[in-house]
Scaffold this motif. Structure first.
Motif, PDB file in Angstrom:
ATOM      1  N   SER A   5       0.989  -1.312   0.014  1.00  0.00           N
ATOM      2  CA  SER A   5       0.014  -0.031  -0.101  1.00  0.00           C
ATOM      3  C   SER A   5       0.770   1.123   0.014  1.00  0.00           C
ATOM      4  N   ILE A   6       0.583   2.157  -0.972  1.00  0.00           N
ATOM      5  CA  ILE A   6       1.286   3.410  -0.959  1.00  0.00           C
ATOM      6  C   ILE A   6       0.323   4.545  -0.690  1.00  0.00           C
ATOM      7  N   LYS A   7       1.101   5.156   0.372  1.00  0.00           N
ATOM      8  CA  LYS A   7       0.058   6.544   0.720  1.00  0.00           C
ATOM      9  C   LYS A   7       0.834   7.817   0.134  1.00  0.00           C
ATOM     10  N   TRP A   8       0.345   8.659  -0.477  1.00  0.00           N
ATOM     11  CA  TRP A   8       0.953   9.911  -1.115  1.00  0.00           C
ATOM     12  C   TRP A   8       0.040  11.203  -0.602  1.00  0.00           C
ATOM     13  N   GLY A   9       0.269  11.751   0.387  1.00  0.00           N
ATOM     14  CA  GLY A   9      -0.708  12.974   0.849  1.00  0.00           C
ATOM     15  C   GLY A   9      -1.846  12.224   1.037  1.00  0.00           C
ATOM     16  N   ARG A  10      -2.965  12.884   0.554  1.00  0.00           N
ATOM     17  CA  ARG A  10      -4.345  12.215   0.728  1.00  0.00           C
ATOM     18  C   ARG A  10      -4.670  11.066  -0.132  1.00  0.00           C
ATOM     19  N   GLU A  11      -3.856  10.855  -1.131  1.00  0.00           N
ATOM     20  CA  GLU A  11      -3.967   9.775  -1.973  1.00  0.00           C
ATOM     21  C   GLU A  11      -3.445   8.443  -1.617  1.00  0.00           C
ATOM     22  N   LYS A  12      -4.175   7.336  -1.939  1.00  0.00           N
ATOM     23  CA  LYS A  12      -3.734   5.932  -1.748  1.00  0.00           C
ATOM     24  C   LYS A  12      -3.794   5.027  -2.865  1.00  0.00           C
ATOM     25  N   THR A  13      -3.078   3.932  -2.938  1.00  0.00           N
ATOM     26  CA  THR A  13      -2.987   2.957  -3.875  1.00  0.00           C
ATOM     27  C   THR A  13      -2.287   1.754  -3.538  1.00  0.00           C
TER      28      THR A  13
END
Length: 215
Positions: A5-13
């Motif tokens: 799981s990758i979290k980038w600011g408010r975005e996730k994927t």
């Protein structure tokens, strides 16, 4: 199958790696997947796991203490087309990332200098005015001040040298003319600041030796 799981600011994927373990996935592959997903240039893309920055693109993910289904934090900014066109030589987003990295590192250096160098310079002047000859037993009360000057010079010079190492580690392609010029100017300015504090340190040493001081 490995899922990360990758979290980038408010975005996730989440990225799936079928029939592969963490030991089979190099960091560079994960960074490339993050780049393809986010549009953040690889040169400005940083991955963090358990509070530690992950480095060495050739190293397998198992080296970083990542757990299956664990979350990784991604840092980086996706530039606009205007940003890239304005700052770079030929509109390459990777050059943009290098320029931002250099500018950011230089700004941290300038902030450090602005905060500490004026106080260091004043302390040097006060020390020289109060102690115009070699330190001897009658001047023992001045020793803590001298130790403070030594520590301040060591801290400042170490930080400036670290900045030079960061700039030296920024690899610019031959056609990244703006990035190369930005790096040269950053190195030049950092070296100038290092020379300034070294000159003040030499003045303190000259005072300890009893040498006459320049006005």
């Amino acid at each position: 199958m490995t899922v990360l799981s990758i979290k980038w600011g408010r975005e996730k994927t989440a990225f799936e790696f079928k029939d592969r373990s963490l030991a089979d996935i190099p960091l560079g592959e994960l960074r490339q997947r993050c780049h393809d997903w986010s549009g953040v240039p690889l040169g400005g893309l940083t991955l963090i796991s358990a509070g530690a920055t992950m480095k060495d693109d050739k190293a397998p993910l198992s080296c970083f203490g990542i757990k299956p289904n664990g979350q990784i934090t991604m840092m980086g900014t996706r530039p606009t087309k205007t940003d890239i066109r304005t700052l770079t030589t030929n509109g390459d987003p990777e050059e943009y990332a290098l320029i931002i990295k250099i500018q950011s590192s230089l700004q941290k250096t300038l902030d450090l200098v602005a905060q500490h160098v004026p106080r260091y310079e004043q302390a040097v002047q006060d020390y020289i005015q109060s102690n115009s000859g070699p330190v001897n037993l009658s001047q023992i009360p001045l020793l803590p001040a001298r130790k403070g000057l030594q520590d301040a010079h060591g801290l400042l010079s170490e930080n400036l040298l670290q900045s030079l190492l960061i700039f030296d580690g920024v690899v610019c392609k031959p056609d990244f003319e703006v990035a190369r010029a930005t790096r040269r100017e950053a190195v030049k300015e950092t070296q100038r600041l290092l020379d300034v504090i070294d000159e003040m340190n030499e003045r303190v040493k000259a005072c300890d030796r009893g040498a006459p001081q320049q006005p």
